[in-house]
Design a protein around this motif. Sequence first.
Motif, PDB file in Angstrom:
ATOM      1  N   ALA A   1     -67.584 -46.643 -12.670  1.00 12.88           N
ATOM      2  CA  ALA A   1     -67.408 -45.508 -11.758  1.00 12.88           C
ATOM      3  C   ALA A   1     -66.304 -45.803 -10.744  1.00 12.88           C
ATOM      4  O   ALA A   1     -65.504 -44.919 -10.411  1.00 12.88           O
ATOM      5  CB  ALA A   1     -68.724 -45.188 -11.047  1.00 12.88           C
ATOM      6  N   ALA A   2     -66.237 -47.036 -10.267  1.00 11.70           N
ATOM      7  CA  ALA A   2     -65.186 -47.417  -9.325  1.00 11.70           C
ATOM      8  C   ALA A   2     -63.813 -47.341  -9.988  1.00 11.70           C
ATOM      9  O   ALA A   2     -62.830 -46.942  -9.358  1.00 11.70           O
ATOM     10  CB  ALA A   2     -65.445 -48.815  -8.794  1.00 11.70           C
ATOM     11  N   LYS A   3     -63.738 -47.702 -11.265  1.00 11.45           N
ATOM     12  CA  LYS A   3     -62.466 -47.617 -11.978  1.00 11.45           C
ATOM     13  C   LYS A   3     -61.980 -46.180 -12.085  1.00 11.45           C
ATOM     14  O   LYS A   3     -60.781 -45.925 -12.119  1.00 11.45           O
ATOM     15  CB  LYS A   3     -62.595 -48.233 -13.376  1.00 11.45           C
ATOM     16  N   VAL A   4     -62.913 -45.243 -12.115  1.00  8.02           N
ATOM     17  CA  VAL A   4     -62.553 -43.833 -12.212  1.00  8.02           C
ATOM     18  C   VAL A   4     -62.219 -43.258 -10.833  1.00  8.02           C
ATOM     19  O   VAL A   4     -61.251 -42.503 -10.688  1.00  8.02           O
ATOM     20  CB  VAL A   4     -63.713 -43.020 -12.848  1.00  8.02           C
ATOM     21  N   GLU A   5     -62.991 -43.613  -9.818  1.00  4.49           N
ATOM     22  CA  GLU A   5     -62.918 -42.937  -8.527  1.00  4.49           C
ATOM     23  C   GLU A   5     -62.139 -43.651  -7.425  1.00  4.49           C
ATOM     24  O   GLU A   5     -61.593 -43.002  -6.552  1.00  4.49           O
ATOM     25  CB  GLU A   5     -64.340 -42.684  -7.994  1.00  4.49           C
ATOM     26  N   GLU A   6     -62.118 -44.947  -7.431  1.00  5.79           N
ATOM     27  CA  GLU A   6     -61.609 -45.695  -6.283  1.00  5.79           C
ATOM     28  C   GLU A   6     -60.190 -46.206  -6.487  1.00  5.79           C
ATOM     29  O   GLU A   6     -59.750 -46.433  -7.606  1.00  5.79           O
ATOM     30  CB  GLU A   6     -62.522 -46.895  -5.995  1.00  5.79           C
ATOM     31  N   ASP A   7     -59.500 -46.419  -5.377  1.00  4.67           N
ATOM     32  CA  ASP A   7     -58.189 -47.046  -5.407  1.00  4.67           C
ATOM     33  C   ASP A   7     -58.325 -48.556  -5.581  1.00  4.67           C
ATOM     34  O   ASP A   7     -57.520 -49.191  -6.236  1.00  4.67           O
ATOM     35  CB  ASP A   7     -57.419 -46.759  -4.118  1.00  4.67           C
ATOM     36  N   PHE A   8     -59.357 -49.124  -4.953  1.00  2.68           N
ATOM     37  CA  PHE A   8     -59.641 -50.548  -5.079  1.00  2.68           C
ATOM     38  C   PHE A   8     -60.768 -50.716  -6.090  1.00  2.68           C
ATOM     39  O   PHE A   8     -61.867 -50.206  -5.888  1.00  2.68           O
ATOM     40  CB  PHE A   8     -60.060 -51.146  -3.731  1.00  2.68           C
ATOM     41  N   VAL A   9     -60.488 -51.411  -7.156  1.00  6.54           N
ATOM     42  CA  VAL A   9     -61.494 -51.633  -8.196  1.00  6.54           C
ATOM     43  C   VAL A   9     -62.029 -53.056  -8.040  1.00  6.54           C
ATOM     44  O   VAL A   9     -61.255 -54.006  -8.026  1.00  6.54           O
ATOM     45  CB  VAL A   9     -60.884 -51.446  -9.601  1.00  6.54           C
ATOM     46  N   PRO A  10     -63.343 -53.213  -7.882  1.00  4.20           N
ATOM     47  CA  PRO A  10     -63.892 -54.566  -7.738  1.00  4.20           C
ATOM     48  C   PRO A  10     -63.682 -55.388  -9.003  1.00  4.20           C
ATOM     49  O   PRO A  10     -63.919 -54.909 -10.110  1.00  4.20           O
ATOM     50  CB  PRO A  10     -65.378 -54.322  -7.461  1.00  4.20           C
ATOM     51  N   SER A  11     -63.233 -56.609  -8.821  1.00  6.74           N
ATOM     52  CA  SER A  11     -62.997 -57.496  -9.963  1.00  6.74           C
ATOM     53  C   SER A  11     -64.326 -58.041 -10.472  1.00  6.74           C
ATOM     54  O   SER A  11     -65.324 -58.042  -9.748  1.00  6.74           O
ATOM     55  CB  SER A  11     -62.096 -58.653  -9.536  1.00  6.74           C
ATOM     56  N   PRO A  12     -64.348 -58.525 -11.708  1.00  6.21           N
ATOM     57  CA  PRO A  12     -65.582 -59.140 -12.220  1.00  6.21           C
ATOM     58  C   PRO A  12     -66.062 -60.303 -11.341  1.00  6.21           C
ATOM     59  O   PRO A  12     -67.248 -60.492 -11.168  1.00  6.21           O
ATOM     60  CB  PRO A  12     -65.186 -59.630 -13.613  1.00  6.21           C
ATOM     61  N   GLN A  13     -65.120 -61.036 -10.752  1.00  8.91           N
ATOM     62  CA  GLN A  13     -65.502 -62.143  -9.873  1.00  8.91           C
ATOM     63  C   GLN A  13     -66.249 -61.654  -8.637  1.00  8.91           C
ATOM     64  O   GLN A  13     -67.061 -62.380  -8.068  1.00  8.91           O
ATOM     65  CB  GLN A  13     -64.262 -62.950  -9.435  1.00  8.91           C
ATOM     66  N   LEU A  14     -65.996 -60.425  -8.225  1.00 14.33           N
ATOM     67  CA  LEU A  14     -66.713 -59.846  -7.091  1.00 14.33           C
ATOM     68  C   LEU A  14     -68.079 -59.300  -7.518  1.00 14.33           C
ATOM     69  O   LEU A  14     -69.040 -59.349  -6.756  1.00 14.33           O
ATOM     70  CB  LEU A  14     -65.872 -58.724  -6.475  1.00 14.33           C
ATOM     71  N   LEU A  15     -68.180 -58.804  -8.746  1.00 12.52           N
ATOM     72  CA  LEU A  15     -69.420 -58.201  -9.230  1.00 12.52           C
ATOM     73  C   LEU A  15     -70.427 -59.228  -9.750  1.00 12.52           C
ATOM     74  O   LEU A  15     -71.636 -59.044  -9.606  1.00 12.52           O
ATOM     75  CB  LEU A  15     -69.120 -57.181 -10.332  1.00 12.52           C
ATOM     76  N   LEU A  16     -69.945 -60.296 -10.362  1.00 15.25           N
ATOM     77  CA  LEU A  16     -70.846 -61.267 -10.989  1.00 15.25           C
ATOM     78  C   LEU A  16     -71.830 -61.922 -10.015  1.00 15.25           C
ATOM     79  O   LEU A  16     -72.991 -62.116 -10.382  1.00 15.25           O
ATOM     80  CB  LEU A  16     -70.045 -62.325 -11.753  1.00 15.25           C
ATOM     81  N   PRO A  17     -71.444 -62.251  -8.781  1.00 19.36           N
ATOM     82  CA  PRO A  17     -72.444 -62.819  -7.861  1.00 19.36           C
ATOM     83  C   PRO A  17     -73.612 -61.872  -7.562  1.00 19.36           C
ATOM     84  O   PRO A  17     -74.704 -62.319  -7.229  1.00 19.36           O
ATOM     85  CB  PRO A  17     -71.638 -63.108  -6.590  1.00 19.36           C
ATOM     86  N   LEU A  18     -73.391 -60.581  -7.722  1.00 20.29           N
ATOM     87  CA  LEU A  18     -74.481 -59.616  -7.520  1.00 20.29           C
ATOM     88  C   LEU A  18     -75.585 -59.795  -8.550  1.00 20.29           C
ATOM     89  O   LEU A  18     -76.708 -59.355  -8.356  1.00 20.29           O
ATOM     90  CB  LEU A  18     -73.947 -58.183  -7.583  1.00 20.29           C
ATOM     91  N   LEU A  19     -75.241 -60.431  -9.665  1.00 15.50           N
ATOM     92  CA  LEU A  19     -76.200 -60.637 -10.746  1.00 15.50           C
ATOM     93  C   LEU A  19     -76.825 -62.020 -10.693  1.00 15.50           C
ATOM     94  O   LEU A  19     -77.474 -62.458 -11.638  1.00 15.50           O
ATOM     95  CB  LEU A  19     -75.510 -60.418 -12.095  1.00 15.50           C
ATOM     96  N   GLY A  20     -76.614 -62.723  -9.596  1.00 19.64           N
ATOM     97  CA  GLY A  20     -77.264 -64.015  -9.410  1.00 19.64           C
ATOM     98  C   GLY A  20     -76.650 -65.143 -10.212  1.00 19.64           C
ATOM     99  O   GLY A  20     -77.281 -66.176 -10.400  1.00 19.64           O
ATOM    100  N   GLY A  21     -75.441 -64.950 -10.707  1.00 18.44           N
ATOM    101  CA  GLY A  21     -74.777 -65.995 -11.470  1.00 18.44           C
ATOM    102  C   GLY A  21     -75.381 -66.251 -12.837  1.00 18.44           C
ATOM    103  O   GLY A  21     -75.138 -67.291 -13.434  1.00 18.44           O
ATOM    104  N   THR A  22     -76.170 -65.324 -13.330  1.00 20.76           N
ATOM    105  CA  THR A  22     -76.855 -65.532 -14.615  1.00 20.76           C
ATOM    106  C   THR A  22     -76.086 -64.966 -15.800  1.00 20.76           C
ATOM    107  O   THR A  22     -76.474 -65.204 -16.937  1.00 20.76           O
ATOM    108  CB  THR A  22     -78.252 -64.899 -14.587  1.00 20.76           C
ATOM    109  N   VAL A  23     -75.027 -64.212 -15.539  1.00 24.49           N
ATOM    110  CA  VAL A  23     -74.256 -63.616 -16.635  1.00 24.49           C
ATOM    111  C   VAL A  23     -72.790 -64.008 -16.505  1.00 24.49           C
ATOM    112  O   VAL A  23     -72.325 -64.393 -15.443  1.00 24.49           O
ATOM    113  CB  VAL A  23     -74.382 -62.073 -16.668  1.00 24.49           C
ATOM    114  N   THR A  24     -72.075 -63.876 -17.602  1.00 22.79           N
ATOM    115  CA  THR A  24     -70.664 -64.230 -17.626  1.00 22.79           C
ATOM    116  C   THR A  24     -69.802 -62.977 -17.575  1.00 22.79           C
ATOM    117  O   THR A  24     -70.300 -61.845 -17.711  1.00 22.79           O
ATOM    118  CB  THR A  24     -70.325 -65.011 -18.904  1.00 22.79           C
ATOM    119  N   LYS A  25     -68.514 -63.213 -17.417  1.00 25.27           N
ATOM    120  CA  LYS A  25     -67.555 -62.118 -17.439  1.00 25.27           C
ATOM    121  C   LYS A  25     -67.596 -61.412 -18.802  1.00 25.27           C
ATOM    122  O   LYS A  25     -67.477 -60.189 -18.879  1.00 25.27           O
ATOM    123  CB  LYS A  25     -66.165 -62.697 -17.171  1.00 25.27           C
TER     124      LYS A  25
END
Length: 108
Positions: A35-59
Motif C-alpha cells: 500500500a505504501a508503494k502505491v500511495e506514499e512518496d517514501f516507501v519503507p525498505s525491507p530493512q525497516l519492515l523486518l524488525p516489525l516481525l521480530g526478526g523471525t523472517v527474511t527479506k
Amino acid sequence: MTLYLAVSHLDLTLAAVELQEDQLQLLAVSCVGLAAKVEEDFVPSPQLLLPLLGGTVTKGDLAHMERTVLTALQFRLRHTTASTFLHYFTQLLPREAQIGRASCRERV
C-alpha cells in the motif's frame, strides 16, 4: 489512505488465499508495504519492515508474501476504500461544517 488500502489488501488476500496463523503478521506487513508503494512518496525498505516481525523472517520471505498478495489481488493494487467515500461525503457538507471540522483538526 495507505492504512485503508493496506486493510483492503489484507481482507481481499485472506478471502482468496489460505494461510497459516503464523503467517498473518507477515501478510499484514506485506500489505502495508505494498500500500505504501502505491500511495506514499517514501516507501519503507525491507530493512525497516523486518524488525516489525521480530526478526523471525527474511527479506526473501517478505518478497514471497508480497508476490502472494499480488497474485491474490491479480495485481490490482488500487481499490475504492472507505476513505475514498469519506472524501466525497465531506465535499457535500455545507461550508460551515467543513470549517468546523478543520478547526477540530487544529486542536488535535
